[in-house]
Design a protein around this motif. Structure first.
Motif, PDB file in Angstrom:
ATOM      1  N   ALA A  89       0.827  -1.206   0.000  1.00  0.00           N
ATOM      2  CA  ALA A  89       0.000   0.000   0.000  1.00  0.00           C
ATOM      3  C   ALA A  89       0.861   1.255   0.000  1.00  0.00           C
ATOM      4  CB  ALA A  89      -0.922   0.007   1.224  1.00  0.00           C
ATOM      5  N   ILE A  90       1.908   1.249   0.831  1.00  0.00           N
ATOM      6  CA  ILE A  90       2.787   2.411   0.881  1.00  0.00           C
ATOM      7  C   ILE A  90       3.541   2.578  -0.435  1.00  0.00           C
ATOM      8  CG2 ILE A  90       4.652   3.531   2.146  1.00  0.00           C
ATOM      9  CD1 ILE A  90       2.092   3.164   3.762  1.00  0.00           C
ATOM     10  N   ASN A 113       2.430   1.582  -3.288  1.00  0.00           N
ATOM     11  CA  ASN A 113       1.421   2.027  -4.253  1.00  0.00           C
ATOM     12  C   ASN A 113       1.199   3.529  -4.192  1.00  0.00           C
ATOM     13  OD1 ASN A 113       0.848  -0.363  -5.514  1.00  0.00           O
ATOM     14  ND2 ASN A 113      -0.942  -0.844  -4.262  1.00  0.00           N
ATOM     15  N   MET A 114       1.363   4.091  -2.998  1.00  0.00           N
ATOM     16  CA  MET A 114       1.185   5.530  -2.843  1.00  0.00           C
ATOM     17  C   MET A 114       2.116   6.281  -3.794  1.00  0.00           C
ATOM     18  SD  MET A 114       1.409   7.833   0.631  1.00  0.00           S
ATOM     19  CE  MET A 114       3.070   7.284   1.024  1.00  0.00           C
ATOM     20  N   SER A 120      -3.156   4.370  -1.902  1.00  0.00           N
ATOM     21  CA  SER A 120      -2.590   3.717  -0.727  1.00  0.00           C
ATOM     22  C   SER A 120      -3.678   3.390   0.292  1.00  0.00           C
ATOM     23  CB  SER A 120      -1.534   4.623  -0.096  1.00  0.00           C
ATOM     24  OG  SER A 120      -1.013   4.055   1.076  1.00  0.00           O
TER      25      SER A 120
END
Length: 456
Positions: free
Chosen positions: A70-71, A73-74, A251
């Motif tokens: 997720a991070i 993806n940010m 994210s």
């Protein structure tokens, strides 16, 4: 413009929509099949130890991997969206600066994730749902994953950046190298060195490092359209705004998915820790279908972003239609395969009869997400590509917080274990309609105005 650039830009801008979708998606889908092996290999080799609690621990630890992704993806999603739009608008220098800034931000974020995660490791294991029989194994697995955060995040970010410029094959190569490394290293660390679940985690980290190294090598050797530069390490205010404007909602989407996964595991563990094992195996097997739709969604994303940058609404509609048709047809075939061979798939990973029975039952319920979830993912990633993160996030917010988690809790109370299994298929069926309506209405509003209107 050289021939290499000509071919990639032609695919994004003028090639027949169906052919462009296939050309951009099929290499990714092949790479995603490799990623299926990547995700299944830990489960398979740990299953050979005969310890179902270690299998449960791998499943319990999965949200940590999701948070790490997720991070990344940010940065990866935000930067790749802006890069695709810059290329569509003819601003190659700005796209190159964005690329370099993305690598800088990935390093900083990975150090933060590692430091915070290790500082609160026991609390993290408890939050994931680890109980008496799985606590130590879960903690060992998570610890190694956190130590290798930079390589995991770097691998995902580099893949997204390569895809943003149409370099799909280069992105796929990194996936393949990482997976082959994991297949080779898992038996070495788990059995030969007798490191058990900790060895599986070490193999995963080293494999991510190899995949990341391959992706970086393409940039260093000048094989890509864009190249990082030491002079562009510091991002401009505009680049930061664009990365986080798209990247933060992206994210949060993955973080919400991780939260839903954690809620699901905490409900399942109340039935038994072996239920968590069975669900984990079923979800890993289902990941074959998940990666297929992600391949189609990721393949269409740069096409949609480029043509939004060029204000070509007609081509966007055709690309969307071709993508939805392809992903839905493919997922229906996979659904039939899961229905017929469910017990056989689960039996690959465990000899415990109870786990096989529960796992086959779970797989035959969760497979009903497949006709719907591909379209949802394609619409969400199209909004990211268009630089409309609020709409992309709205899809996930409705999907996870308004529909899935409440349905998960409600159906579990009303109908028990079977009820909670139907929460996701019901959610995805509703979300397919909602997502298509949002995206088609947004595309209709695009007019051939000045390109600079994109940034407003």
């Amino acid at each position: 413009m050289d021939n290499k650039e000509d071919k990639r830009i032609y695919t994004l801008s003028r090639e027949a929509p169906a052919k462009a979708v296939v050309k951009m998606s099929v290499p990714l889908i092949f790479g995603m099949f490799i990623m299926v092996l990547y995700n299944l290999v830990d489960t398979y080799f740990i299953g050979l130890t005969g310890d179902d609690y270690q299998l449960a621990a791998v499943n319990l630890a999965y949200p940590v991997m999701m948070v790490t992704v997720a991070i990344s993806n940010m940065v990866g999603t935000g930067a790749s969206s802006f890069i695709a739009r810059c290329l569509g608008a003819g601003e190659k220098e700005k796209a190159s600066h964005t690329l370099t800034a993305a690598f800088t931000l990935t390093f900083i974020n990975s150090m933060l994730v590692m430091s915070i995660g290790l500082a609160f490791l026991p609390a993290v294991a408890r939050l994931l749902g680890a109980k008496e029989n799985t606590f130590v194994c879960t903690q060992q697995y998570v610890q190694v994953l956190l130590l290798g955060s930079f390589f995991t995040m770097g691998s995902y970010t580099a893949g997204a950046l390569l895809r943003s410029e149409g370099s799909v094959r280069y992105s796929m190569t990194g996936m393949i190298v990482g997976t082959l490394m994991n297949i080779a290293l898992d038996p070495l660390f788990i059995f030969t060195l007798n490191m058990q679940i900790r060895g599986a985690a070490i193999a995963t980290v080293l494999s991510n490092a190899a995949g990341f190294g391959v992706s970086v090598l393409y940039y260093l050797r000048g094989k890509t359209l864009l190249r990082p530069s030491a002079e562009q390490i510091v991002p401009s205010g505009e680049i930061l705004r664009e990365i986080y404007r798209v990247g933060v909602p992206a994210s949060l989407e993955t973080l919400l998915t991780s939260a839903a996964y954690t809620v699901n595991n905490n409900l399942a563990v109340e039935y038994s820790e072996l239920t968590v094992t069975a669900m984990g195996i079923a979800q890993k097997v289902l990941s074959l279908g998940n990666y297929v739709y992600q391949g189609f969604a990721s393949g269409t994303q740069p096409i949609m972003g480029y043509n939004y940058g060029a204000r070509n609404a007609d081509r966007m509609k055709k690309v969307l239609k071709a993508g939805v048709t392809a992903v839905t047809g493919t997922e229906l075939v996979l659904m039939a395969m899961y229905c017929i061979f469910a017990p056989m798939f689960i039996d690959i990973f465990t000899d415990t009869a109870e786990v096989v029975d529960i796992g086959a039952h779970v797989l035959r319920r969760l497979m009903f997400i497949l006709p719907f979830v591909g379209t949802v993912s394609m619409c969400r990633m199209s909004f990211q590509a268009m630089g409309k993160p609020n709409l992309a996030f709205a899809i996930t917010l409705i999907r996870q917080l308004i529909l899935y988690i409440p349905l998960l809790l409600l159906l579990n109370i009303c109908f028990g274990f079977n009820g909670m299994l139907w929460a996701q298929p019901v959610t995805e069926a509703i979300m397919m309609t909602v997502s298509l309506l949002l995206l088609t209405n947004t595309i209709k509003q695009i007019s051939p105005t000045e390109r600079k209107q994109i940034w407003k």
